[in-house]
Design a protein around this motif. Sequence first.
Motif, PDB file in Angstrom:
ATOM      1  N   HIS A 114       7.288  -5.038  -4.648  1.00 39.32           N
ATOM      2  CA  HIS A 114       6.720  -6.278  -4.324  1.00 39.32           C
ATOM      3  C   HIS A 114       7.420  -7.047  -3.334  1.00 39.32           C
ATOM      4  N   ILE A 115       7.027  -6.718  -2.054  1.00 37.98           N
ATOM      5  CA  ILE A 115       7.890  -7.393  -0.730  1.00 37.98           C
ATOM      6  C   ILE A 115       6.930  -8.386  -0.328  1.00 37.98           C
ATOM      7  N   GLY A 116       5.885  -8.798  -0.810  1.00 39.31           N
ATOM      8  CA  GLY A 116       4.914  -9.827  -0.055  1.00 39.31           C
ATOM      9  C   GLY A 116       3.700  -9.271   0.431  1.00 39.31           C
ATOM     10  N   ALA A 117       3.845  -8.354   0.918  1.00 39.25           N
ATOM     11  CA  ALA A 117       2.545  -7.245   1.351  1.00 39.25           C
ATOM     12  C   ALA A 117       2.726  -5.965   0.983  1.00 39.25           C
ATOM     13  N   TYR A 118       1.383  -5.276   1.299  1.00 42.74           N
ATOM     14  CA  TYR A 118       1.619  -3.885   1.255  1.00 42.74           C
ATOM     15  C   TYR A 118       0.437  -3.160   1.946  1.00 42.74           C
ATOM     16  N   GLN A 119       0.702  -1.909   2.146  1.00 40.67           N
ATOM     17  CA  GLN A 119      -0.450  -1.258   2.763  1.00 40.67           C
ATOM     18  C   GLN A 119      -0.889   0.049   1.988  1.00 40.67           C
ATOM     19  N   VAL A 120      -2.275  -0.024   2.043  1.00 33.93           N
ATOM     20  CA  VAL A 120      -2.718   1.296   1.595  1.00 33.93           C
ATOM     21  C   VAL A 120      -3.557   2.235   2.411  1.00 33.93           C
ATOM     22  N   THR A 121      -3.270   3.514   2.094  1.00 35.82           N
ATOM     23  CA  THR A 121      -3.647   4.570   2.918  1.00 35.82           C
ATOM     24  C   THR A 121      -4.852   4.882   2.162  1.00 35.82           C
TER      25      THR A 121
END
Length: 477
Positions: A114-121
């Motif tokens: 949990h770093i504040g934002a994430y990206q999904v592919t």
Amino acid sequence: EAITVQELANRMAERGADLVKALFKMGMPVTVNQTIDQDTAELLVTEFGHNIRRIAESDIEIGVVGDADAEADLQPRPPVVTIMGHVDHGKTSLLDALRGTDVVAGEAGGITQHIGAYQVTLKSGDKITLLDTPGHEAFTEMRARGANITDIVVLVVAADDGLMPQTIEAINHTKAAGVPMIVAINKIDKPGANPQKIREVLLQYDVQVEQMGGDVQDVEVSALKKLGLDDLTDKILLQAELLELKANPERPAEGTVVEAKLDKGRGPVATVLVGRGTLRVGDIFVVGAESGKVRALIDDKGRQVKEAGPSVPVEVLGLSGVPGAGDPLSVVESEARAREVAAYRQSVAQRKRTTQAPANLETMFSALKANAVKEFPLVIKADVQGSVEAIVSAVNKISTDEIRARVLHSGVGGITESDVTLAAASKAPIIGFGVRANAKAREIANRDGVALKYYDIIYDLIDEIRAAMAGQLGPEL
Ligand code: GDP
């Protein structure tokens, strides 16, 4: 190099109005927001008895943020999405469910961080970046700091609950930011779910979804049962396509801090969302009033990566200190330069802290006047719904062809932090009718220069707003 009158005034620690006056005497009628050329700026500086070196010193900032990119260098980039909605309507569940649609997560063996934002592919190969802090406070706080990083808002409404106060706040915050919205009607698995009713009630708040003949996309989902998620991601991608989101990946990186902390083992760590360019290990950067050299980049799956391109969130290690959320990051050419800019920003921040005058309605309005804005933003809070309605309708009535009141948000109850961040982002005063601000709200209002005005008589309130609006238009009225 051109500079606005206001900027020059700030650098000289003079009042913008005094510079305008001096320029007027020199035969140059300009407003504080207009730019003047280097020669005129130098003339002004001498006129005010400062020596030229003083601006040269603070010219430090010039070139830190790069020029606009050529159209030919732009590449499509993934959309950045924020999820908003009332508490318990399923924001966190939806964030988790969307995270679960990532096809890369499992195979790479990474562990969710949990770093504040994430990206999904997605299966299609398309990517979506999600900000991990749901809710509108963080969103508007960022916007108040000039960081408009959200491309699309997903508004979550629980189908068994309907529109609640924070849903309405979220709608208003989204509208004030001018960010397109997709409505996710959640919890459709529940027996009491009535999605159609949600679509109807949304009309009352000027949100017209497609099924009701409008152009706001809506989608029925269940975050719990993982229903409708493909539909939601499709709609996000469609909206992104309409927005034609693009960035130049081949340039020194610029980005925005999403969150930052002091980590026991790793020192200062910031999650940065790259806006344009590519951030690489070894890059030298300035971020807010801190500087550094990228020691390591860690993605949202906890893996070390060598670089991060547009719309990619990464943890950055190697900072001199902890920056603030919303602070901009820019890669610069040398460590000396990074330190110089950071030191300059620290001194500016210091000066601001010691010289910021408390705001009042008049200065707030004259700031608007200087901006030649013919819209009059307001946040209105009152003790009962009847008062809210009466005030909003009265305020709308005093709008003229030349100036129009714009109620960013109105509601029942005391003035909260959320109201203040919204007002600050739009430079609006807050009107309290029979209600006051809580301590935290007062503190932020003080810090951000938001005017708080209290009334107990509607007539007085309307009278003062009318006078202020007329004043804003100048003597020709
Ligand atoms: P937040 O406060 O908006 O972040 O809401 P949460 O994600 O914490 O969800 C609040 C509660 O609603 C939790 O108990 C969830 O399990 C439940 N919930 C969330 N989404 C759904 C859904 O689609 N269906 C049902 N039945 N419950 C849900």
